[in-house]
Each structure stands twice: as C-alpha cells, then as structure tokens.
Design a protein around this motif. Structure first.
Motif, mmCIF file in Angstrom:
data_model
loop_
_atom_site.group_PDB
_atom_site.id
_atom_site.type_symbol
_atom_site.label_atom_id
_atom_site.label_comp_id
_atom_site.label_asym_id
_atom_site.label_seq_id
_atom_site.Cartn_x
_atom_site.Cartn_y
_atom_site.Cartn_z
ATOM 1 N N ASP A 125 -7.743 -4.593 -38.068
ATOM 2 C CA ASP A 125 -7.728 -5.780 -37.314
ATOM 3 C C ASP A 125 -8.911 -6.583 -37.224
ATOM 4 N N HIS A 126 -9.190 -7.872 -36.749
ATOM 5 C CA HIS A 126 -10.558 -8.385 -36.748
ATOM 6 C C HIS A 126 -11.422 -7.947 -35.442
ATOM 7 N N SER A 127 -10.366 -7.314 -34.582
ATOM 8 C CA SER A 127 -11.143 -6.646 -33.296
ATOM 9 C C SER A 127 -9.867 -6.347 -32.511
ATOM 10 N N GLN A 175 -8.992 -7.716 -29.589
ATOM 11 C CA GLN A 175 -8.608 -8.705 -29.009
ATOM 12 C C GLN A 175 -8.168 -9.816 -30.273
ATOM 13 N N ASN A 176 -8.526 -9.489 -31.323
ATOM 14 C CA ASN A 176 -7.978 -10.566 -32.440
ATOM 15 C C ASN A 176 -7.275 -9.916 -33.565
ATOM 16 N N SER A 231 0.783 -9.592 -33.806
ATOM 17 C CA SER A 231 1.030 -9.169 -32.524
ATOM 18 C C SER A 231 1.547 -7.620 -32.203
ATOM 19 N N THR A 290 -1.267 -4.954 -30.963
ATOM 20 C CA THR A 290 -1.563 -4.854 -29.497
ATOM 21 C C THR A 290 -1.628 -3.762 -28.881
ATOM 22 N N ASP A 343 -16.227 -8.715 -33.452
ATOM 23 C CA ASP A 343 -16.524 -9.292 -32.372
ATOM 24 C C ASP A 343 -17.928 -8.360 -31.643
#
Length: 235
Positions: A153-155, A157-158, A162, A165, A192
């Motif tokens: 994932d990008h981060s 939070q990102n 979905s 998560t 991030d």
C-alpha cells in the motif's frame, strides 16, 4: 539509439489496468522502468532508495544467521534484491498479488529479473499477502519467519484496496506477527511521513518500534523527497 518510450506489457487485472513501461530519460541518460495502475503511478526505477532501505533497516535489527524472510510486494524487485544481498538470508519468499508482475520477472522484462530468478534462495508466490497474514497457516504451511518486509500500500492510511485496512490495526498486526519467530522483525514502507497514531498502534504489538525517514534526491523537483520505514520487533 534505442526507443525513447516503449510499453512492455499491458494487462487488465481485478484491480484495474496495469502497465509496464520503459522510457529513456534524456537528462539522466538512463532507462526508467515504470508501473502504472490506470493513470496512477505505482512505482519507478528512479526512486528505489527507500525500497532498498526497507530490507536493510528491517534485517539490520535481526540477530543470528540462517534467516527466513518474507517480502510482501515484488514490484520492480529492489527490496527482494536488497534482502538477498544479506548473506545471512537462507530463504526468501516474495508474495505478490498480481501474477502479471511475477510474469514480468520470469520473462526477463525488468533489470533485476535475472538476479532474482537466478538465486536459488528466492521463490515467488502468487497470492494475497493480507489474506495469508490473517490465516492460521500463514505464508508457507505454518512456517515462521525471522523478518516480514512489506511494501504494497501507499501507506497505512492510503491503501490500494479497502480490504487492507484491517491489517493496520492491533488485531491485524497480531495475526501477522504470529508468523514471526520471537525477536523477528516486521518492517513497513510508507509513502507518507511518520504517523504518530500508527506508530502507537505498532507499539501495541511490537517492541523497539521506530519510524525511519529515508530521504533521496528527486530529479524532477531538484530537491529532496522522503519515505518512511517503520520497524518493530516481535515479542
């Protein structure tokens, strides 16, 4: 003179259109390999410093020899190669959700492909890292590992999906940590800056949690950019 731009492969996948491109950067005078998901850039061979540091920082905390390591996310192969450069690594299992990415390496379309496919310690696994991390058998029929290095994932939070998560919660991280030896290491790449809330979440599950800022030259901006590598030690 070679082609200035070439689309090496394009596929329709469950998460969208994925493409592998090679272009010649006239300023740097290098070939640049890029992966796009639709119109979004996923990775570039110009920016690999933090991917390499993910392996070095993670494995740098692991003691002992004869290490068994999982890499989540094959990408362009820089984290996997950096892990294999550590001569203590006995086995490397690279979990990649897109069979197309594994195929690019097996077909020799990427610069590091020969190194990875030619190393007997390395094995590619086409699978969902997050589903395997949640499962009781884990990544390889109940085997435990000395390090798990994740860059998907990008981060936290990102996320790309979905469904990922839940992994970044204490319960999700605990289920993943069950596949580590005591004293084993989990390391995570993030696009991030360090995020205090996630650092606290990691500290609920792991000891000696650190968030390393990895800076590198950005040839497009003429300045510096940075990623984060989180590291924690299994209890």
């Amino acid at each position: 003179m070679g082609l200035r731009f070439e689309e090496l492969d394009w596929r329709e996948t469950p998460i969208g259109e994925i493409s592998l491109r090679r272009r010649r950067d006239p300023v740097l005078d290098v070939d640049v390999f890029e992966v796009k998901l639709g119109d979004e850039y996923l990775m570039s061979s110009l920016f690999t410093v933090a991917e390499v540091e993910l392996a070095r920082l993670g494995l740098g905390v692991v003691s002992g020899s004869e290490l068994d390591v999982v890499v989540g996310g094959l990408g362009l192969g820089y984290t996997a190669r950096a892990a294999l450069e550590d001569q203590r690594v006995r086995s490397l299992l690279v979990v990649e959700g897109l069979g197309e990415v594994i195929d690019w390496h097996e077909r020799g379309l990427l610069p590091l492909a020969a190194e990875l496919t030619g190393d007997a310690r390395n094995r590619f696994l086409h699978g969902d890292f997050f589903a395997l991390a949640e499962s009781e058998p884990g990544f390889d029929r109940g085997r435990t590992f000395h390090a798990i290095l994740l860059d998907i994932d990008h981060s936290p939070q990102n996320v790309l999906d979905s469904g990922h998560t839940g992994f970044y919660t204490p319960d999700g991280l605990r289920r993943m940590a069950a596949h580590l030896h005591p004293g084993g290491v989990f390391a995570l790449w993030s696009d991030d800056p360090p995020e205090e809330t996630f650092t606290r979440t990691l500290a609920e599950v792991f000891d000696d949690v650190a968030a390393h800022v990895v800076s590198f030259d950005n040839h497009y901006t003429g300045g510096k950019s940075a990623n984060t590598v989180y590291v924690g030690v299994a209890r």
